[in-house]
Design an enzyme around this catalytic site. Structure first.
Site, mmCIF file in Angstrom:
data_model
loop_
_atom_site.group_PDB
_atom_site.id
_atom_site.type_symbol
_atom_site.label_atom_id
_atom_site.label_comp_id
_atom_site.label_asym_id
_atom_site.label_seq_id
_atom_site.Cartn_x
_atom_site.Cartn_y
_atom_site.Cartn_z
ATOM 1 N N ARG A 1 0.821 -1.219 0.000
ATOM 2 C CA ARG A 1 0.000 0.000 0.000
ATOM 3 C C ARG A 1 0.852 1.264 0.000
ATOM 4 O O ARG A 1 0.440 2.289 -0.536
ATOM 5 C CB ARG A 1 -0.951 -0.026 1.211
ATOM 6 C CG ARG A 1 -2.007 1.091 1.223
ATOM 7 C CD ARG A 1 -3.051 0.820 2.299
ATOM 8 N NE ARG A 1 -4.122 1.803 2.356
ATOM 9 C CZ ARG A 1 -4.198 2.796 3.252
ATOM 10 N NH1 ARG A 1 -3.254 2.930 4.165
ATOM 11 N NH2 ARG A 1 -5.208 3.643 3.240
ATOM 12 N N ILE B 1 -6.750 7.856 -0.460
ATOM 13 C CA ILE B 1 -6.677 6.408 -0.623
ATOM 14 C C ILE B 1 -7.556 5.862 0.505
ATOM 15 O O ILE B 1 -7.392 6.238 1.663
ATOM 16 C CB ILE B 1 -5.206 5.914 -0.579
ATOM 17 C CG1 ILE B 1 -5.077 4.390 -0.574
ATOM 18 C CG2 ILE B 1 -4.422 6.470 0.584
ATOM 19 C CD1 ILE B 1 -3.610 3.921 -0.796
ATOM 20 N N SER B 2 -8.554 5.064 0.159
ATOM 21 C CA SER B 2 -9.552 4.650 1.146
ATOM 22 C C SER B 2 -8.910 3.868 2.295
ATOM 23 O O SER B 2 -7.842 3.285 2.146
ATOM 24 C CB SER B 2 -10.619 3.768 0.494
ATOM 25 O OG SER B 2 -11.157 4.387 -0.649
ATOM 26 N N GLN B 3 -9.615 3.870 3.419
ATOM 27 C CA GLN B 3 -9.174 3.128 4.606
ATOM 28 C C GLN B 3 -9.095 1.631 4.261
ATOM 29 O O GLN B 3 -10.000 1.102 3.608
ATOM 30 C CB GLN B 3 -10.222 3.367 5.689
ATOM 31 C CG GLN B 3 -9.899 2.750 7.010
ATOM 32 C CD GLN B 3 -11.032 2.955 7.998
ATOM 33 O OE1 GLN B 3 -12.006 3.671 7.725
ATOM 34 N NE2 GLN B 3 -10.921 2.319 9.139
ATOM 35 N N PRO B 4 -8.036 0.925 4.688
ATOM 36 C CA PRO B 4 -7.923 -0.512 4.395
ATOM 37 C C PRO B 4 -9.176 -1.307 4.767
ATOM 38 O O PRO B 4 -9.592 -2.192 4.011
ATOM 39 C CB PRO B 4 -6.712 -0.956 5.221
ATOM 40 C CG PRO B 4 -5.848 0.273 5.268
ATOM 41 C CD PRO B 4 -6.810 1.434 5.345
#
Ligand code: SAH
Length: 220
Positions: free
Chosen positions: A34, A61-64
């Site tokens: 990531r 970048i979206s949260q995992p």
């Protein structure tokens, strides 16, 4: 980043503890670096925290957890054709590639897309990308087995439903995973299945917070 593999394993355990049970998705998250999708090197050390991280132009970048949750709902199988709306950093697309899917992704921000194309190429991750308004889908490669929208809008874009594979006697129709809701408030993730030529089934799922899905392309 020297300890990335170790931090990824920790992230996978955290996601598991938070309720992600799909082993294929956890394995993909455990594989995809990531940090390479975070352009600002001073933020890369936070890559394996369960947080959304700014990329540029007000995008994130979206949260995992959100990536894992939506990817599990999408249930991408090897060889399936998947359309992503909102390429952003390219991380979600890379996770889908790690699951063996053939990924097509549309982004409205040209400079962001150009940067992301560079990152994907540098790491040998094969994603077909297009600059444009993803609310219109990407007709040239339709129909799709599944579509994932990674920005939130007020309702389901009809073009996307239309570009889902229709069901046959042996195979159920395509599915769409999308956050729906007002820009400033909370949104809810929906899973929509195409169940006939003009028929869908809608399942409301978790409440989340996303950057807005905006029409058109900037400056266009
Ligand atoms: N999937 C991305 C998430 C990025 S945030 C990732 O893994 O990093 C959402 C992205 O959707 C932003 O880059 C934003 O520019 C883009 N977006 C918003 N509306 C869009 C639209 N109508 N068409 C294409 N992209 C859009």
């Amino acid at each position: 980043m020297r300890n990335a593999a170790f931090l990824r394993r920790e992230l996978v355990e955290l996601l598991r503890a938070k309720g992600i049970a799909d082993e294929r998705v956890l394995e993909a998250i455990g594989t995809v670096p990531r940090h390479v999708f975070i352009p600002d090197s001073s933020l890369q050390h936070r890559a394996y925290e369960d947080e959304a991280i700014p990329i540029r132009r007000g995008q994130t970048i979206s949260q995992p957890f959100t990536v894992a949750y939506m990817t599990a709902l999408l249930d991408a199988q090897p060889g399936e054709r998947i359309l992503e709306v909102g390429t952003g950093s390219g991380y979600q697309a890379a996770v889908l590639v790690a699951l063996g899917a053939r990924v097509f992704s549309v982004e409205r921000h040209k400079p962001l897309l150009d940067q992301t194309r560079g990152v994907l190429a540098e790491h040998g991750i094969s994603v077909r990308t297009r600059h444009g308004d993803g609310m219109e889908g990407w007709r040239a490669y339709a129909p799709y087995d599944a579509i994932i929208v990674t920005a939130a809008g007020p309702d389901v874009p009809p073009d996307l439903v239309e570009q889902l594979r229709a069901p046959t006697e042996t195979k159920p129709g395509g599915r769409l995973v999308i956050p729906i809701g007002e820009h400033d408030g909370q949104q809810q993730i929906y899973r929509i299945r195409r169940t006939g030529a003009d028929e869908i089934e809608t399942e409301p799922l978790a409440k989340v917070r996303f950057v807005p899905l905006l029409p058109g392309t900037p400056g266009a």
